[in-house]
Design a protein around this motif. Structure first.
Motif, mmCIF file in Angstrom:
data_model
loop_
_atom_site.group_PDB
_atom_site.id
_atom_site.type_symbol
_atom_site.label_atom_id
_atom_site.label_comp_id
_atom_site.label_asym_id
_atom_site.label_seq_id
_atom_site.Cartn_x
_atom_site.Cartn_y
_atom_site.Cartn_z
ATOM 1 N N VAL A 48 0.955 -1.270 -0.568
ATOM 2 C CA VAL A 48 0.058 0.079 -0.288
ATOM 3 C C VAL A 48 1.091 1.009 -0.193
ATOM 4 O O VAL A 48 1.045 1.633 -0.898
ATOM 5 C CB VAL A 48 -1.471 0.076 1.318
ATOM 6 C CG1 VAL A 48 -2.152 1.271 0.741
ATOM 7 C CG2 VAL A 48 -2.114 -1.502 1.340
ATOM 8 N N THR A 49 2.245 1.643 1.078
ATOM 9 C CA THR A 49 2.268 2.601 0.987
ATOM 10 C C THR A 49 3.567 2.122 1.533
ATOM 11 O O THR A 49 3.431 1.166 2.845
ATOM 12 C CB THR A 49 1.961 4.184 1.858
ATOM 13 O OG1 THR A 49 2.594 4.807 1.413
ATOM 14 C CG2 THR A 49 1.229 3.696 3.064
ATOM 15 N N ALA A 50 5.006 2.683 2.459
ATOM 16 C CA ALA A 50 5.924 2.651 2.499
ATOM 17 C C ALA A 50 6.584 4.202 2.959
ATOM 18 O O ALA A 50 6.496 5.204 2.574
ATOM 19 C CB ALA A 50 6.898 2.065 2.341
ATOM 20 N N ILE A 51 7.157 4.389 4.118
ATOM 21 C CA ILE A 51 8.099 5.367 4.428
ATOM 22 C C ILE A 51 9.164 5.891 5.262
ATOM 23 O O ILE A 51 9.038 4.519 6.178
ATOM 24 C CB ILE A 51 7.330 6.663 5.586
ATOM 25 C CG1 ILE A 51 7.262 7.399 5.756
ATOM 26 C CG2 ILE A 51 6.997 5.983 6.737
ATOM 27 C CD1 ILE A 51 6.403 8.840 6.782
ATOM 28 N N ASP A 62 -0.615 2.721 -6.629
ATOM 29 C CA ASP A 62 -1.510 3.394 -7.909
ATOM 30 C C ASP A 62 -2.693 3.375 -6.945
ATOM 31 O O ASP A 62 -3.375 4.391 -7.552
ATOM 32 C CB ASP A 62 -1.270 3.160 -9.191
ATOM 33 C CG ASP A 62 0.450 2.968 -9.916
ATOM 34 O OD1 ASP A 62 0.668 2.623 -11.019
ATOM 35 O OD2 ASP A 62 0.854 4.245 -9.162
ATOM 36 N N SER A 63 -3.279 2.185 -7.173
ATOM 37 C CA SER A 63 -4.421 2.251 -6.480
ATOM 38 C C SER A 63 -5.078 3.140 -5.102
ATOM 39 O O SER A 63 -6.216 3.234 -4.753
ATOM 40 C CB SER A 63 -4.965 1.002 -5.723
ATOM 41 O OG SER A 63 -3.727 0.229 -4.695
ATOM 42 N N VAL A 64 -3.823 3.621 -5.166
ATOM 43 C CA VAL A 64 -4.068 4.412 -3.004
ATOM 44 C C VAL A 64 -3.388 6.023 -3.654
ATOM 45 O O VAL A 64 -3.975 6.611 -2.007
ATOM 46 C CB VAL A 64 -3.677 3.974 -1.610
ATOM 47 C CG1 VAL A 64 -4.358 2.589 -1.831
ATOM 48 C CG2 VAL A 64 -1.868 3.472 -1.298
ATOM 49 N N LYS A 65 -2.817 6.292 -4.519
ATOM 50 C CA LYS A 65 -1.916 7.490 -4.861
ATOM 51 C C LYS A 65 -2.886 8.455 -4.855
ATOM 52 O O LYS A 65 -4.465 8.555 -5.270
ATOM 53 C CB LYS A 65 -1.819 7.509 -6.034
ATOM 54 C CG LYS A 65 -0.017 8.284 -5.915
ATOM 55 C CD LYS A 65 0.820 8.440 -6.976
ATOM 56 C CE LYS A 65 1.650 7.084 -6.501
ATOM 57 N NZ LYS A 65 2.170 6.669 -7.779
#
Length: 125
Positions: A48-51, A62-65
């Motif tokens: 989903v995402t990373a930081i 891309d699906s959550v951007k």
């Protein structure tokens, strides 16, 4: 060993918002990249995402951007996932994970070596 505990999941209507939290323990949490993955029934776990450890860079699927935002508060040993404009297809168990091996902003399950137990997010239409 880093331990992670997710919270904040629940039922939300399409178009609504939800904030997930990932509380971590470990002496060097602030040194790790942390990511969120999700897994829907019958599907593989997906990125989903990373930081980064400093919070200065993040990457998104891309699906959550444009709808999801990841952030971290190293003083509180917590990473957050703000989810806005939720869609039914966002329904999944959400997991946070930490990378102590130094892959950076990896997007593969294998890039992360510590995982939480997950929290369910259900988006109704």
């Amino acid at each position: 060993q880093v331990q992670l505990v997710e919270s904040g999941g629940g039922l939300v209507q399409a178009g609504g918002s939800r904030r997930l939290s990932c509380a971590t323990s470990g002496p060097t949490f602030s040194s790790y990249t942390v990511a969120w993955f999700r897994q829907a029934p019958g599907k593989e776990r997906e990125f989903v995402t990373a930081i980064t450890w400093s919070g200065d860079r993040a990457t998104y699927a891309d699906s959550v951007k444009g709808r999801f935002t990841i952030s971290r508060d190293n003083a509180k040993n917590t990473v957050y996932l703000q989810m806005d404009s939720l869609k039914p297809e966002d329904t999944a168990v959400y997991y946070c994970a930490s990378d102590t091996l130094g892959y950076g902003l990896g997007q593969k399950v294998s890039n992360y070596d510590s995982w939480g137990q997950g929290t369910q997010v259900t988006v109704s239409s």
